[in-house]
Design an enzyme around this catalytic site. Structure first.
Site, mmCIF file in Angstrom:
data_model
loop_
_atom_site.group_PDB
_atom_site.id
_atom_site.type_symbol
_atom_site.label_atom_id
_atom_site.label_comp_id
_atom_site.label_asym_id
_atom_site.label_seq_id
_atom_site.Cartn_x
_atom_site.Cartn_y
_atom_site.Cartn_z
ATOM 1 N N GLY A 7 -67.510 57.876 49.089
ATOM 2 C CA GLY A 7 -68.708 57.844 48.234
ATOM 3 C C GLY A 7 -68.612 57.130 46.982
ATOM 4 O O GLY A 7 -69.114 57.426 45.924
ATOM 5 N N SER A 54 -68.975 53.895 45.574
ATOM 6 C CA SER A 54 -69.872 52.911 44.892
ATOM 7 C C SER A 54 -71.040 53.165 44.145
ATOM 8 O O SER A 54 -71.673 52.242 43.644
ATOM 9 C CB SER A 54 -70.093 51.765 46.111
ATOM 10 O OG SER A 54 -71.013 52.579 47.067
ATOM 11 N N TYR A 95 -72.668 59.527 41.176
ATOM 12 C CA TYR A 95 -71.524 60.094 40.773
ATOM 13 C C TYR A 95 -70.129 59.993 41.469
ATOM 14 O O TYR A 95 -69.097 60.134 40.902
ATOM 15 C CB TYR A 95 -71.666 62.015 40.945
ATOM 16 C CG TYR A 95 -72.848 62.327 39.961
ATOM 17 C CD1 TYR A 95 -72.383 62.859 38.677
ATOM 18 C CD2 TYR A 95 -73.840 62.520 40.430
ATOM 19 C CE1 TYR A 95 -73.022 63.283 37.711
ATOM 20 C CE2 TYR A 95 -74.972 62.909 39.276
ATOM 21 C CZ TYR A 95 -74.443 63.224 37.931
ATOM 22 O OH TYR A 95 -75.403 63.621 36.992
ATOM 23 N N GLU A 119 -71.471 49.772 52.121
ATOM 24 C CA GLU A 119 -72.412 48.825 51.559
ATOM 25 C C GLU A 119 -72.719 47.666 52.342
ATOM 26 O O GLU A 119 -71.935 47.093 53.327
ATOM 27 C CB GLU A 119 -71.727 48.523 50.503
ATOM 28 C CG GLU A 119 -71.465 49.586 49.061
ATOM 29 C CD GLU A 119 -72.879 50.096 48.604
ATOM 30 O OE1 GLU A 119 -73.905 49.575 48.789
ATOM 31 O OE2 GLU A 119 -72.914 51.132 48.139
ATOM 32 N N ALA A 154 -68.374 56.602 56.535
ATOM 33 C CA ALA A 154 -67.463 57.873 56.311
ATOM 34 C C ALA A 154 -67.451 58.794 57.045
ATOM 35 O O ALA A 154 -66.403 59.702 57.119
ATOM 36 C CB ALA A 154 -67.554 58.279 54.507
ATOM 37 N N TYR A 194 -85.793 71.500 46.082
ATOM 38 C CA TYR A 194 -84.380 71.152 45.951
ATOM 39 C C TYR A 194 -83.458 72.487 46.469
ATOM 40 O O TYR A 194 -83.201 72.456 47.522
ATOM 41 C CB TYR A 194 -83.938 70.531 44.592
ATOM 42 C CG TYR A 194 -82.552 69.695 45.110
ATOM 43 C CD1 TYR A 194 -82.491 68.571 45.296
ATOM 44 C CD2 TYR A 194 -81.541 70.565 44.734
ATOM 45 C CE1 TYR A 194 -81.374 67.936 45.176
ATOM 46 C CE2 TYR A 194 -80.249 70.140 44.815
ATOM 47 C CZ TYR A 194 -79.970 68.552 45.122
ATOM 48 O OH TYR A 194 -78.935 68.042 45.345
ATOM 49 N N THR A 203 -80.166 58.515 39.948
ATOM 50 C CA THR A 203 -79.674 58.042 40.984
ATOM 51 C C THR A 203 -80.447 57.596 42.080
ATOM 52 O O THR A 203 -81.676 57.977 42.196
ATOM 53 C CB THR A 203 -78.573 59.029 41.421
ATOM 54 O OG1 THR A 203 -79.180 59.907 42.172
ATOM 55 C CG2 THR A 203 -77.603 59.544 40.503
#
Length: 405
Positions: free
Chosen positions: A56, A58, A61, A83, A119, A246, A287
């Site tokens: 992860g 790109s 975080y 991507e 991934a 959350y 983000t």
């Protein structure tokens, strides 16, 4: 050559194109923001640096982990991300950020390979294992896991699991930040239906620890984990103001599974390679993932209104994490075995101040209580816009190649 002027066009928080020059400048700025490494901060240099895998790499975080690891800890190794290449539209912002990160790694003598693909798949795991064996001496010192995805295909069963953002047990109504057709900000109430059916299990299957554990097992089975191997999965707890959607919602169930996985992995790694596994609880930031969660955008804008520049950006948080993982500073864990990078956000005085603003905020008081200009710029910077020093009136090359090893 495919140069053109790129203007920001968006649908809410989603932009249709990304700006290559802005993405490049953003990564340059992140690199310069990393504190210079102390002699103890770099385990080696060039071909002797520690080998790291960032899954992860790109965005958000994960990008910060990659840049901070390269600039401060002197890592080399592999970044994995998913991507889209330039075509009729520009490439994704992560495509251009990866090209910029690779350029900086080369300039500073860091051997960093970037692999583009799923991934979650065993195909990607095979590729990574091959690169580790052929290019990096068959050893991996660190693995940083930072994956946020809407769905995951289970490599064993072929089942596709989809994650959802839902509360558990009852509907949840919260204030949220939206923008009208003219781009003017508004505060509205939004109600989210509770999780039903197998929503919780589906979300845990995507965002929990199953894939992280699979990565570790896959690499361990091929004897690729170095003695003292360390792995960290990046997580978030957040404010009581957002807990219902959350931490107490479906995503929170996935995060709890991630933390339980860390404890299991830690026991296993301690016995097999003298290693360790932790979760790192990061603090709030703008983000692409966080802007999709009801209430989070408003919360972050109010938090910025309280703290201003005292907010620690992701690059600062991940430089701190690398210092702890690499031994520059002692690794400090909470009672649950987690690294906590969110103390400044969850300070009771800060949360009390944000809660007061939350109770008062309306469309009329929004500009006074929240840092809207900052928030809007942060959203645009996710796509390479509003980056200082970039001439957005000039044509820019959009057909940027994926970095070759």
């Amino acid at each position: 050559m495919s140069e053109r002027v790129i203007a920001p066009k968006s649908r809410g928080f989603l932009f249709l194109d990304s700006h290559p020059g802005g993405c490049e400048q953003l990564v340059d700025d992140m690199w310069r923001a990393v504190p210079a490494p102390s002699p103890a901060g770099v385990d080696g240099d060039g071909d002797d640096g520690p080998v790291a895998l960032v899954i992860g790499s790109s965005a958000g975080y994960g990008l910060a982990a990659t840049v901070a690891g390269l600039a401060r800890t002197g890592i080399r190794g592999i970044g994995v991300c998913f991507e889209k290449a330039p075509a009729r539209r520009t490439g994704t912002a992560g495509w251009y950020r990866t090209a910029a990160t690779a350029r900086l790694a080369r300039q500073h003598g860091r051997d960093m390979v970037f692999l583009n693909g799923d991934a979650f798949s065993d195909t990607m795991k095979e590729k990574v294992a091959g690169v580790l064996a052929e290019r990096f001496g068959g050893r991996l010192d660190y693995l940083i896991y930072s994956v946020a995805a809407p769905r995951r295909t289970d490599p064993d069963t072929g089942d596709v699991h989809a994650s959802v953002l839902r509360p558990i047990g009852a509907p949840y109504t919260t204030k949220t930040l939206v923008f009208d057709e003219d781009g003017a900000p508004e505060v509205k109430d939004v109600t989210t239906a509770p999780a039903g059916g197998d929503d919780i299990e589906q979300t845990v299957a995507v965002m929990g620890g199953a894939d992280w554990e699979r990565w570790i097992a896959f690499l361990a089975d091929r004897s690729l984990l170095a003695d003292g191997f360390t792995t960290a999965a990046l997580s978030y707890i957040g404010s009581p103001l957002t807990a219902a959607i959350y931490r107490q919602g479906t995503i929170g169930a996935a995060k709890a599974h991630l933390e339980a996985t860390a404890r299991t992995l830690h026991e296993r790694l301690a016995k097999t390679v003298g290693g360790r596994a932790v979760t790192s609880v990061n603090a709030a930031a703008v983000t692409q993932s966080s802007t999709a969660i009801p209430g989070i955008a408003l919360y972050v804008g109010l938090l910025r209104g309280v703290l201003g520049d005292a907010m620690v950006p992701p690059i600062g948080q991940l430089a701190d994490l690398w210092d702890q993982l690499s031994g520059v500073r002692p690794l400090v864990l909470d009672d649950e075995g987690r690294v906590r990078l969110d103390a400044w956000e969850l300070d009771p005085a800060v949360q009390d101040a944000v809660a007061e603003r939350w109770s008062l905020v309306t469309g009329d008081s929004l500009a006074e209580l929240a840092e809207l200009d900052w928030f809007g710029d942060e959203v645009r910077r996710l796509y390479g816009f509003s980056v200082p020093g970039v001439d957005y009136t000039a044509p820019v090359e959009t057909d940027v190649a994926w970095p070759a090893p």
